[in-house]
Design a protein around this motif. Structure first.
Motif, PDB file in Angstrom:
ATOM      1  N   UNK B   3       0.836  -1.210   0.000  1.00 17.73           N
ATOM      2  CA  UNK B   3       0.000   0.000   0.000  1.00 17.73           C
ATOM      3  C   UNK B   3       0.868   1.256   0.000  1.00 17.73           C
ATOM      4  N   UNK B   4       1.887   1.277   0.852  1.00 14.28           N
ATOM      5  CA  UNK B   4       2.726   2.482   0.962  1.00 14.28           C
ATOM      6  C   UNK B   4       3.985   2.325   0.109  1.00 14.28           C
ATOM      7  N   UNK B   5       4.325   3.368  -0.649  1.00 13.16           N
ATOM      8  CA  UNK B   5       5.469   3.244  -1.559  1.00 13.16           C
ATOM      9  C   UNK B   5       6.793   3.276  -0.800  1.00 13.16           C
ATOM     10  N   UNK B   6       6.835   3.967   0.357  1.00 15.26           N
ATOM     11  CA  UNK B   6       8.073   3.997   1.143  1.00 15.26           C
ATOM     12  C   UNK B   6       7.747   4.362   2.600  1.00 15.26           C
ATOM     13  N   UNK B  43       6.682  -3.912   8.336  1.00 13.10           N
ATOM     14  CA  UNK B  43       7.469  -4.421   7.213  1.00 13.10           C
ATOM     15  C   UNK B  43       6.788  -4.001   5.919  1.00 13.10           C
ATOM     16  N   UNK B  44       7.544  -3.967   4.839  1.00  7.35           N
ATOM     17  CA  UNK B  44       6.993  -3.574   3.511  1.00  7.35           C
ATOM     18  C   UNK B  44       6.220  -2.275   3.534  1.00  7.35           C
ATOM     19  N   UNK B  45       6.800  -1.142   3.712  1.00  6.70           N
ATOM     20  CA  UNK B  45       8.229  -0.871   3.902  1.00  6.70           C
ATOM     21  C   UNK B  45       8.658  -1.012   5.375  1.00  6.70           C
ATOM     22  N   UNK B  46       9.934  -1.398   5.576  1.00  7.60           N
ATOM     23  CA  UNK B  46      10.470  -1.496   6.938  1.00  7.60           C
ATOM     24  C   UNK B  46      10.459  -0.112   7.582  1.00  7.60           C
ATOM     25  N   UNK B  47       9.874  -0.040   8.748  1.00  8.74           N
ATOM     26  CA  UNK B  47       9.729   1.263   9.414  1.00  8.74           C
ATOM     27  C   UNK B  47       9.291   1.023  10.843  1.00  8.74           C
ATOM     28  N   UNK B  48       9.388   2.022  11.670  1.00  8.79           N
ATOM     29  CA  UNK B  48       8.877   1.887  13.037  1.00  8.79           C
ATOM     30  C   UNK B  48       8.432   3.224  13.600  1.00  8.79           C
ATOM     31  N   UNK B  63      10.506   6.471  13.051  1.00  5.38           N
ATOM     32  CA  UNK B  63      11.887   6.047  12.871  1.00  5.38           C
ATOM     33  C   UNK B  63      12.432   5.503  14.178  1.00  5.38           C
ATOM     34  N   UNK B  64      13.692   5.065  14.195  1.00  5.15           N
ATOM     35  CA  UNK B  64      14.276   4.466  15.400  1.00  5.15           C
ATOM     36  C   UNK B  64      14.181   5.394  16.612  1.00  5.15           C
ATOM     37  N   UNK B  76       2.738  -6.194   9.101  1.00 11.12           N
ATOM     38  CA  UNK B  76       3.066  -5.582   7.815  1.00 11.12           C
ATOM     39  C   UNK B  76       2.403  -4.205   7.764  1.00 11.12           C
ATOM     40  N   UNK B  77       2.965  -3.325   6.950  1.00 11.67           N
ATOM     41  CA  UNK B  77       2.376  -1.994   6.812  1.00 11.67           C
ATOM     42  C   UNK B  77       0.963  -2.108   6.230  1.00 11.67           C
ATOM     43  N   UNK B  78       0.753  -3.098   5.365  1.00 15.84           N
ATOM     44  CA  UNK B  78      -0.589  -3.302   4.792  1.00 15.84           C
ATOM     45  C   UNK B  78      -1.605  -3.659   5.874  1.00 15.84           C
ATOM     46  N   UNK B  79      -1.185  -4.501   6.819  1.00 17.28           N
ATOM     47  CA  UNK B  79      -2.091  -4.874   7.924  1.00 17.28           C
ATOM     48  C   UNK B  79      -2.423  -3.644   8.758  1.00 17.28           C
TER      49      UNK B  79
END
Lengths: 387, 137
Positions: B3-6, B43-48, B63-64, B76-79
């Motif tokens: 869903x998210x490009x980045x 995940x997809x994209x990896x992020x926090x 971010x961290x 996942x980011x989609x979830x």
């Protein structure tokens, strides 16, 4: 009724039922690839010879019994799980056997996590943290109520924090459940009644849960019929093997049902009663079940009418609401016939504690799948009525 | 296709709804009371993203972050996107492994009733950012 868009139904473990089926434990352990079995139980069950019957069943199977851990208390604790796992590891165990009620099952589930994955139990608090199968695990229930032998969860108290911790993963389920009604014959009437009402609560809450689906429905209805027909007999004539067997199956069926469909407000309200005031779980459920059903009636009268019919109530000619009310009355009568208390005030819950219980209930996962949303004030009103 | 490009787009959207919650009076009171530090790992994209309710005002870090979390929510980011659209049952997602929660589950459950109003806000946030196309993904 419309079918849900998406649902999932776990059918692990394999279930073996029958009087003296515990004799098959060696065959089952062998089939799972175990060579060094370890029994988790409590002192009482060991004293009355049930652990010995498991040991006898292993004899000649090629599976060696390498140890018995019998220090499990009625409500298990993190330090108990860690001590049991250390003992089992030292004994070189490669297969666990849980023999007992819910606390023993939960302890063995926690021990299996530590034996298989290492670390501290607190590392696994939460949901979905395990990623692969654990060591082979056989569960043999000696009570008919919790259904723990077929559920993915374990609840273990951490004395250090004064909290009950939840551990959830499909990998915690046993591989095999052996249902031998002879092992429940020594269960005293009070415990038989309370655990039986726990199973009934599982079945009824499954049917009205927002997570319900046709597979769990069928098991829940079947469990209610068995409980309605057999609980009184099992309580009043504990040596009736047929009644004991029916209750063991009902507990198992309700366990599979709720593990897939989740529960509701009765459990969300019963858990804090146990946590704060030590009210036995089955007793709290038994007291609160009629109130929870009545609260949910406006949103699911047809479902509660089905419950009434399964309980044996003559519902022909009745509208859903009238049938549901008759079902609630039947639940009350069943609990009374089994000698269980009807009020929270009878089981050590103080009136001034009700507000805190209501607040606690809001953090219970089971509230999520209750059909009629309930805020703190709604729950407090129900506690007041049940007091 | 995710869903998210980045990560930046995820921080903009999911971070946006979390920021709305952080500043909402009802939610912030409940979250401060919980004292939780929740780290969402995507995940997809990896992020926090870390939401820190242990201090006043509540802080949000995309971010961290150095704060040790009391709860780690992994998905996942989609979830996450589906969750904020109100299309994911948290209990079912945890059972099915679509989400993983490390830490005290009851504390998280207790917050759910107060965060559900944000389900209505999330599509508005997407629209404001010109991302209407993500609403029905």
């Amino acid at each position: 009724m419309a079918l849900p868009q998406l649902f999932e139904f776990h059918v692990r473990p394999r279930i073996l039922y029958g009087p003296r089926s515990v004799r098959e434990i060696g065959f089952e352990a062998n089939k799972l690839g175990g060579t060094r079995a370890f029994i988790v139980t409590d002192k009482m069950l060991r004293q009355v010879g049930l652990a010995q019957r498991v040991a006898d069943g292993l004899a000649g199977s090629g599976v060696t019994l390498v140890g018995i851990f019998d220090d499990v208390p009625p409500n298990s604790e993190v330090k108990v799980v860690e001590a049991g796992a250390a003992y089992a590891r030292e004994a070189g165990c490669d297969l666990l056997i849980a023999l007992g009620g819910g606390s023993v099952m939960d302890t063995a589930k926690g021990m299996n996590v530590l034996l298989s994955e290492g670390g501290s139990l607190l590392d696994y608090e939460g949901a979905g943290l395990l990623t692969r199968p654990l060591k082979p695990f056989i569960a043999i229930p000696t009570t008919a109520g919790t259904g723990s032998e077929v559920t993915i969860a374990a609840v273990i108290r951490d004395e250090a924090q004064g909290l009950k911790l939840e551990f959830n993963s499909p990998f915690m389920m046993p591989d095999v459940a052996i249902l031998d009604p002879e092992l429940t014959l020594s269960l005293p009437p009070g415990l038989t009644a309370a655990t039986g009402m726990d199973a009934l609560t599982h079945a009824i809450e499954t049917l009205v849960s927002t997570g319900t689906q046709p597979l769990s429905d069928a098991l829940a209805i079947g469990a209610i019929k068995l409980i309605a027909a057999n609980l009184r007999q099992a309580v009043q004539h504990g040596d009736d093997l047929e009644a004991r067997g029916a209750m063991l199956l009902a507990s198992n069926m309700a366990g599979i049902a709720f593990s897939n469909a989740m529960l509701g407000i009765v459990h969300a309200m019963a858990h804090p009663c146990g946590g704060r005031y030590g009210v036995p779980h089955g007793v709290a459920n038994s007291i609160l079940l009629p109130y929870g059903m009545a609260y949910n009636l406006p949103t699911c009268a047809p479902r509660l009418a089905e419950v009434a019919a399964a309980l044996g109530v003559e519902t022909r000619g009745l509208d859903d609401e009238t049938a549901a009310l008759a079902g609630i009355a039947a639940v009350r009568q069943l609990a009374a016939d089994c000698g269980l208390p009807a009020r929270l005030s009878e089981v050590g819950v103080p009136h001034e504690g009700l507000a805190q219980l209501a607040a606690d209930s809001q953090g219970d996962a089971m509230m999520m799948t209750n059909p009629n949303p309930a805020g703190e004030e709604d729950v407090l009103a129900l506690y007041e009525r049940a007091f | 296709m995710p869903v998210f490009k980045d990560a930046e787009q995820l921080y903009d959207c999911i971070g946006g709804v979390l920021d709305y919650l952080r500043t909402d009076e009802t939610v912030s009171v409940a979250f401060r009371k919980s004292g939780l530090v929740i780290r969402f790992k995507y995940s997809d994209p990896d992020s926090e993203i870390t939401l820190d309710g242990s201090q006043d005002p509540i802080t949000l870090t995309c971010g961290p972050c150095d704060r040790a979390p009391t709860v780690d929510m992994t998905m996942s980011a989609d979830t996450a996107h589906q969750f904020w659209l109100g299309k994911v049952n948290l209990v079912a997602a945890l059972t099915r492994g679509a989400m993983k929660a490390k830490g005290p589950i009851p504390a998280i459950m207790k917050l759910l009733p107060v965060i559900t109003p944000a389900y209505k806000k999330y599509p508005d946030i997407l629209r404001e950012k010109g991302l209407d196309n993500l609403i029905n993904v």
